[in-house]
Design a protein around this motif. Structure first.
Motif: not given
Length: 555
Positions: A305-318, A169-179, A385-387
């Motif tokens: 929630l942000i992680i879920a949104c990225i993959f839900i959005d990417g997979l739901s749009k063709h 939880a400490i490692l995963l934070g706002i840094g993922m937004l700029s990956e 982070y890689g995903m």
């Protein structure tokens, strides 16, 4: 002779686990509390506690030295070392109560402790002077060093799974937004190499910190390790570096709040929202840690929630843009050396958090499993982070924004309610995390300027010149001025440097590299009295990344 570090922790005990939700929350709140004191030495925070603990330990050892040993005792029998440190150590948000500790005079009688086949409790042990004359030992054995060293590895309160959760939880934070932007700057090949390399290096340095703290029971915090490795005079330098990192994080949080609010409610500019947010942020910096640690749970929910949104959005749009089924144009190689330097910092910014690592290691019930646990924590963080970086880069390509949340809200065809919910959660998380993230900086400044109140009871040597000034002015007023001024300064810097990626790149290239890689390796070398070729290579690489990345970020 220079102290040496253990090569490995023992791994003979299976990791304890807990499935109670309340225990998980309590452990996470404790981890957030540790963060607030990570830049303060234990000597500065609890001087009375350390002195009293040393007295109790000496009294217990004096008794153990006079225990009788007979021929019937097998060599494998060990004395109960749990009585050496029987008192509860104070948390950083608690006031220390000396009366809560037992003293040597409270020890009472015991009958043949080693011959009865049971371990003796601390309350049963007699003082050495109370042993009857007819029971004086014919043969005396000094307590083995192995038994004494058990005290050095005495566990804390968090299980393996709880500590794994806290670390992740400490490692995963706002840094993922700029990956995703980091991948766009570095390309697929170099981006993959960097994120894996950084995950490996920072995991290695986290183990260094844990192993240093394992051999000395008086070490509890990141600042304690610095004092042990470099001496008392290094405390000021370490504190300045740590304060710089924390201040950069506070600026990032203000920037992210303003940008996110502008996304969901574009009626005002990002700059205006930053100043509106002060009405909420300023009261939170005066809240107790017991409240802030609960509020920080919003950050975990926001991340999920942000992680879920990225993959839900990417997979739901063709169809492009914003689709994982029809990827945008990307690059495999590096196109710009300056952007590659910025990518160094963007990737590294996600692997911070080493300031709290020593306290997490100390808080484990079985610290022997720390290496195994931290391997998993960094592996999970690296994969996530890689995903996220890879998915965002595939969805938006070379035109990806500095915050991926900007793209998921601006792209048509997504679930608008889900994405706005994720951004609103991000807004709440930044508002609640500001006070918690800046608490180490506030505590440090208050000690330096002599404003601190219990439990930070002693005045650091760096504050002697200002202590008289602090005592002549109303302390609550000075506390108010210091904390409000820090909030205003963070907001002002955020307005002057509004680019999220720029601040993140500076944070990662300089602060994170120095505090999370260079500093731990140098501390290890100072304690051991030598630097291995392996550590030398890592130091050289890190220095290159730091200089290159910092210059690129400012450029």
């Amino acid at each position: 002779m220079a102290a040496t570090l253990p090569v490995d922790f023992p791994t003979s005990v299976s990791p304890a686990s807990s499935t109670r939700f309340g225990d998980i929350v309590a452990s996470y709140r404790r981890a957030q509390t540790f963060l607030s004191g990570s830049n303060i030495t234990t000597h500065d925070a609890f001087p009375d506690y350390l002195e009293r603990r040393d007295e109790e330990r000496d009294a217990a050892r004096e008794y153990e030295d006079s225990i009788e040993i007979t021929a019937a005792i097998e060599p494998r029998d060990e004395l109960n070392i749990s009585c050496i440190s029987p008192f509860v150590e104070p948390l950083w948000d608690e006031e220390f109560q000396p009366s809560s500790m037992p003293n040597a005079s409270s020890i009472t009688n015991e009958q043949t402790p080693l011959l009865t086949g049971r371990r003796a409790s601390c309350r049963e042990l007699p003082h050495p002077q109370t042993i009857p004359e007819h029971r004086k030992p014919a043969v005396t054995r000094r307590l083995s060093q192995r038994a004494l060293d058990r005290e050095y590895h005495r566990g804390g309160n968090s299980t393996y799974r709880q500590t794994l959760f806290n670390s992740t939880a400490i490692l995963l934070g706002i840094g993922m937004l700029s990956e995703p932007l980091a991948f766009a700057y570095a390309g697929w090949a170099m981006g993959t190499v960097l994120i894996v390399l950084y995950g490996f290096i920072t995991c290695y340095t986290a183990k260094i910190l844990a192993r240093i703290i394992a051999v000395d029971p008086t070490l509890r915090t990141y600042a304690d390790i610095g004092q042990k490795a470099f001496g008392r005079r290094s405390t000021m330098f370490t504190g300045l570096l740590f304060c710089l990192e924390v201040f950069a994080v506070s600026v990032v949080l203000v920037t992210l709040y303003g940008d996110s609010m502008h996304l969901v409610m574009p009626g005002f500019s990002s700059t205006q929202y930053k100043f509106f947010g002060l009405l909420i942020i300023i009261p939170t910096v005066f809240m107790p840690l017991s409240v802030l640690s609960y509020a920080s749970i919003l950050g975990i929910l926001s991340t999920i929630l942000i992680i879920a949104c990225i993959f839900i959005d990417g997979l739901s749009k063709h169809e492009a843009p914003g689709s994982l089924w029809q990827p945008a144009a990307t690059d495999w190689g590096v196109k710009d050396a300056n952007k590659l330097g910025v990518a160094f910092g963007l990737f590294m910014a996600g692997f911070g958090g080493h300031g709290v690592i020593p306290s997490l290691a100390r808080d484990m019930i079985d610290p022997s499993w720390f290496d195994h646990m931290i391997n998993r924590a960094f592996a999970v963080a690296t994969v996530i982070y890689g995903m996220i970086g890879g998915a965002g880069y595939l969805m938006f390509g070379k035109t990806v924004s500095e915050e991926v949340t900007n793209d998921i809200l601006a792209t048509p065809g997504y679930n608008d309610f889900l994405n706005k919910l994720a951004v609103w959660m991000l807004v709440l998380a930044t508002l609640t995390k500001f006070a918690l993230c800046t608490r180490p900086l506030n505590v440090t400044l208050e000690i330096w300027f002599g404003i601190d109140k219990p439990p930070l009871r002693s005045v650091s040597p760096t504050t002697k010149s200002t202590a008289a000034l602090a005592t002549s002015i109303n302390r609550p007023f000075m506390l108010f001025v210091e904390r409000v001024a820090l909030v205003l300064l963070a907001a002002s810097v955020s307005v002057l440097v509004p680019e999220f990626s720029t601040v993140m790149a500076i944070l990662g290239s300089f602060s994170t590299f120095v505090l999370c890689v260079i500093w731990p390796i140098c501390a290890k070398a100072a304690i051991q009295g030598r630097c291995s070729w392996y550590d030398g290579i890592l130091l050289g690489m890190s220095a290159v990344f730091t200089v290159w990345g910092t210059i690129a970020a400012f450029g």
